[in-house]
Design an enzyme around this catalytic site. Structure first.
Site, short mmCIF file in Angstrom:
data_model
loop_
_atom_site.label_atom_id
_atom_site.label_comp_id
_atom_site.label_asym_id
_atom_site.label_seq_id
_atom_site.Cartn_x
_atom_site.Cartn_y
_atom_site.Cartn_z
N ASP A 45 -10.53 4.12 -1.49
CA ASP A 45 -11.19 3.14 -0.62
C ASP A 45 -12.70 3.13 -0.81
OD1 ASP A 45 -8.62 3.01 0.27
OD2 ASP A 45 -9.13 3.08 2.40
N ASP B 257 0.82 -1.21 0.00
CA ASP B 257 0.00 0.00 0.00
C ASP B 257 0.86 1.26 0.00
OD1 ASP B 257 -1.97 1.85 0.35
OD2 ASP B 257 -2.85 0.92 2.13
C1 GLA Z 1 -5.52 2.27 2.75
C2 GLA Z 1 -6.05 1.13 1.90
C3 GLA Z 1 -7.06 0.33 2.69
C4 GLA Z 1 -6.40 -0.21 3.95
C5 GLA Z 1 -5.80 0.94 4.76
C6 GLA Z 1 -4.96 0.43 5.93
O1 GLA Z 1 -6.51 3.19 3.06
O2 GLA Z 1 -6.62 1.62 0.71
O3 GLA Z 1 -7.58 -0.73 1.91
O4 GLA Z 1 -5.44 -1.15 3.61
O5 GLA Z 1 -4.97 1.76 3.96
O6 GLA Z 1 -4.40 1.46 6.67
#
Ligand code: GLA
Length: 754
Positions: A570, A507
């Site tokens: 997200d 990520d």
């Molecule tokens: C980002 C990702 C999420 C999750 C969070 C964890 O927002 O897009 O899917 O993994 O980080 O902190």
């Protein structure tokens, strides 16, 4: 009779949509706001001169109004006369509410210099401002309603009042952005609350549906007497299934939790209505929900093989593939023509071993129980590319957020098995952010106290025939502020491999400190570094790129050997989020292929929460059908985001439809394309390996509608056999044109074959 029933439904709908509670007891705060970034506690004082501040529209975040990418503190101020006459005209006269909509992320609100509330909770009066804001996820989505007694000395009746809002934004959009903005006297809706969503629906044997409904009076002082009406009405034809009319006395603080039950066939669309009419004023408060329809038939008692038909593995990597099947009683698994180096466990269907050379093998799987047997081919491809069908599994984020722990992962793995999900091909149990501690002086990644023994946890998940995933960031820190992998990539992956990890979500997050305005090369670079590290260990680890679609990742994700890549920010459990993400994936379709999947983010069905406290998804049941239908057509990784230990019958039915999952898992690996898009509906079509086509029809409106389909537009002409995949029934032949009924925000999924 039918007509009367229809009229009745329309009448009820009208009642539901009419809110009788506006009038002179409201002062709007839509305009007149002043704004400044920065932070100074004197800005809360009424005497502060804000005439040099900018004007701001509270309907839009500050990013949209000249403060691009600004995170941190900012203040809003407004001056407003509050007329005492409001009290006179009001139904309830004891308190006054400051409604400030939603605020991204946290807020403190001052009235004439005194704090009246913070973070969306109603404050006890005279409470002191907290020193600073805690990082609490999800506060941005709360409606700020700050309630004061009409006798509160902080209110200046009939004079100008200054409302000052101190905001702190952690990241992303910031500030006020969502109505209502008003000062209002409370109405019935502020005190009488219905809860139609918290309790699950019980679908029982003889088509009996049971449901608990909660009616609350949350006022500590006011009593409300009146009539309560509860109705269940079949949408088609408006047939009444349940009616209850009672006089009730809602004394202060009363909570009524009542069960209703009625007979219905579980696949019919039914609305549940509730209305309370206050006796003296005739004021009314109503609510309505769609009752979930269960479409997925129960699997047959005889054995049926489910899951992927093709499996990719790299030479020399440990091989683990579980043959999944449904069927009553004990199942026995065998495999004919297994290549040398592999063996199958007859009791659980897990195939293990090692294959040393590249090549393709067709294995004949057989599953038996006391009622018979079933056979199917499995193609094993030994080569460079893994994840030849999209991963099916679960991830902790949409459920537990940063409160994930070893215990919760074990419980989820157990539930994956005991719920029967794993019999339908669901395999991965993925730990998202929140497991990391720090790197020690030798560069070893340490887990935090919630994960005492990662190796033992991985062994446990594998012992159930499942696979396990983990999460990290190419930056110094993860999105949740935990330790990232920057500078430790090789060593981190060695630990993952030693623990037995099968999936890595990587990520971007704080890598933006390294590359704040990344060039295309900078976007790729950290993913290339991690890719090298992954190829240096002798283990197949699904490589999931998470960087929200930056630089059109779908165009280059395969070049850094990603197995899947997030194409969006997200997801949230709302129709806005789901439809915005889901219906915008057409641009990525050409880039999807076996082992190279577009990932529009994880599933938001069931009980989700992004933290310790969970709620039922805010998607309606029909929206959930759209979610699973569309994500299956999109060949997306399907990662369940809810608490697997609290699956209700409806959620389970959504996730265990083998014909729907077979579309997602189709070996051809072609993502659906959008063939028709109007303001009201969309049609998506996906080519399947056997030459047939999966077609999704999506109703984007709030009303039921027949979606017309021209076979020509689907590049199909002539006679086709049509099958409804959710109910698993043949619908006969179609030629040029057909129409299908869809419910509001709902979907149909059919397969057309020659
Ligand atoms: C980002 C990702 C999420 C999750 C969070 C964890 O927002 O897009 O899917 O993994 O980080 O902190």
């Amino acid at each position: 009779m039918r007509r009367i029933a229809c009229l009745l439904t329309v009448l009820i709908m009208l009642l539901v949509s009419c809110s009788t509670e506006t009038g002179k007891d409201v002062v709007l705060l839509d305009t007149g706001w002043k704004f400044s970034t920065g932070d100074d506690m004197t800005w809360g004082n009424p005497s502060f001169n804000d005439s040099g501040w900018d004007n701001i529209n509270p309907m839009e975040t500050w990013e949209k109004q000249g403060h691009k990418k600004y995170d941190g503190f900012a203040w809003y101020r407004i001056r407003q006369v509050i007329p005492r006459s409001m009290i006179k005209t009001a139904f309830l006269k004891d308190s006054i509410i400051f409604r400030l909509g939603k605020i991204d992320d946290c807020d403190q609100v001052f009235l004439n210099g005194a704090l009246i509330g913070e973070n969306g909770t109603t404050m006890a009066m005279n409470s002191l401002p907290s020193a600073d804001f805690n990082k609490i996820w999800g506060k941005w989505d709360l409606n700020r309603n700050y309630v004061l007694s009409v006798n509160d000395p902080r209110i200046q009746w009939d004079k100008e009042n200054v409302i000052a809002v101190r905001v702190f934004d952690f990241s992303g959009p910031g500030g006020m952005f969502s109505q209502p903005f008003e000062i209002a006297m409370p109405g019935l809706k502020d005190y009488v609350r219905f809860d139609l969503t918290s309790s699950p629906y019980d679908f029982e044997g003889e088509n009996i549906l049971k449901k608990n409904i909660v009616i609350k009076n949350i006022s500590g002082k006011n009593e409300f007497k009146g009539n309560l009406v509860i109705r269940a009405v079949e949408q088609e034809g408006g047939i009444g299934l349940y009616t209850e009319k009672t006089g009730i006395d809602l004394t202060p603080g009363l909570i009524i939790d009542k069960q209703i039950s009625f007979k219905t066939s579980f696949d019919k669309a039914v609305n549940l209505f509730i209305c309370f009419t206050e006796a003296t004023t005739g004021k009314q408060i109503c609510d309505t929900v769609d009752v979930p329809r269960i479409l997925t038939p129960k699997p047959p008692k005889g054995p049926r093989i489910t899951g992927a038909k093709v499996f990719g593995v790299r030479p020399w990597s440990p091989f683990q593939f579980k043959v999944t099947a449904t069927g009553e009683g004990r199942l026995k698994y065998t495999a004919l023509d297994l290549p040398a180096g592999l063996k199958i466990n007859e009791d659980d269907g897990v195939i293990t071993g090692v294959l040393k050379k590249k090549g393709e093998f067709i294995v004949k799987l057989k599953v038996e129980n006391h009622l018979g047997f079933c056979e199917r081919d499995l193609k094993i491809v030994v080569g460079d590319v893994i994840s030849l069908t999209p991963p099916l599994g679960w991830n902790s984020w949409n459920c537990w957020g940063l409160s994930v722990s070893d215990e919760k992962i074990r419980q989820s793995a157990d539930a994956m098995k005991s719920s029967g999900l794993s019999d339908h091909g669901w395999t991965y149990i993925n730990i998202d952010d929140g497991w990391e501690y720090m790197h020690d002086k030798d560069g070893n990644i340490l887990t935090n106290s919630k994960f005492p023994n990662m190796r033992a946890l991985c062994d446990y998940v594998h012992s159930l025939g499942l696979k396990i995933g983990i999460y990290s960031s190419p930056g110094r820190k993860t999105c949740g502020g935990y330790e990232g992998s920057l500078g430790f990539e090789e060593k981190d992956v060695q630990h993952y491999a030693a623990w037995g990890i099968d999936y890595l979500k990587y990520d971007w997050c704080s890598y933006s400190e390294v590359a704040p305005d990344p060039t295309p090369e900078q976007l790729k670079y950290p993913y290339q570094v991690m890719r090298r590290a992954l190829r240096n260990v002798n283990r197949d680890i699904h490589y999931s790129l998470c960087q929200y679609g930056m630089g059109d990742v779908w165009k280059w994700g395969a070049s850094v050997d990603g197995n899947s890549w997030r194409t969006t920010g997200d997801i949230e459990d709302t129709w806005e989020s789901l439809s915005l993400i889901g219906f915008s994936q057409d641009k990525c379709s050409p880039y999807s292929a076996p082992g190279r999947w577009n990932d529009p983010d994880m599933l938001v069905v069931g009980r989700v929460g992004w933290g310790p406290s969970l709620h039922n998804t805010r998607l309606t049941p029909e929206e959930q059908y759209t979610h699973i239908t569309l994500w299956s057509l999109l060949a997306s990784p399907l990662l369940i985001g809810c608490d697997l230990t609290q699956l209700d019958a409806f959620t389970l039915s959504l996730l265990t439809n083998d014909e729907v999952l077979a579309v997602n898992q189709d070996p051809l690996g072609k993502q659906a394309i959008q063939v028709k898009k109007t303001g009201e509906y969309e049609i998506w079509i996906r080519d399947l390996e056997d030459g047939s086509k999966a077609v999704g029809l999506f109703n984007k409106t709030e009303k039921a509608m027949n979606i017309p389909v021209e076979m020509k537009a689907l590049t199909l002409d002539g006679k086709c056999q049509m099958r409804d995949l959710w109910v698993q029934k043949d619908l006969g032949q179609v030629c040029r044109h057909f129409e299908m009924k869809t419910w509001p925000h709902g979907a149909r999924l059919i397969r057309l074959s020659k």
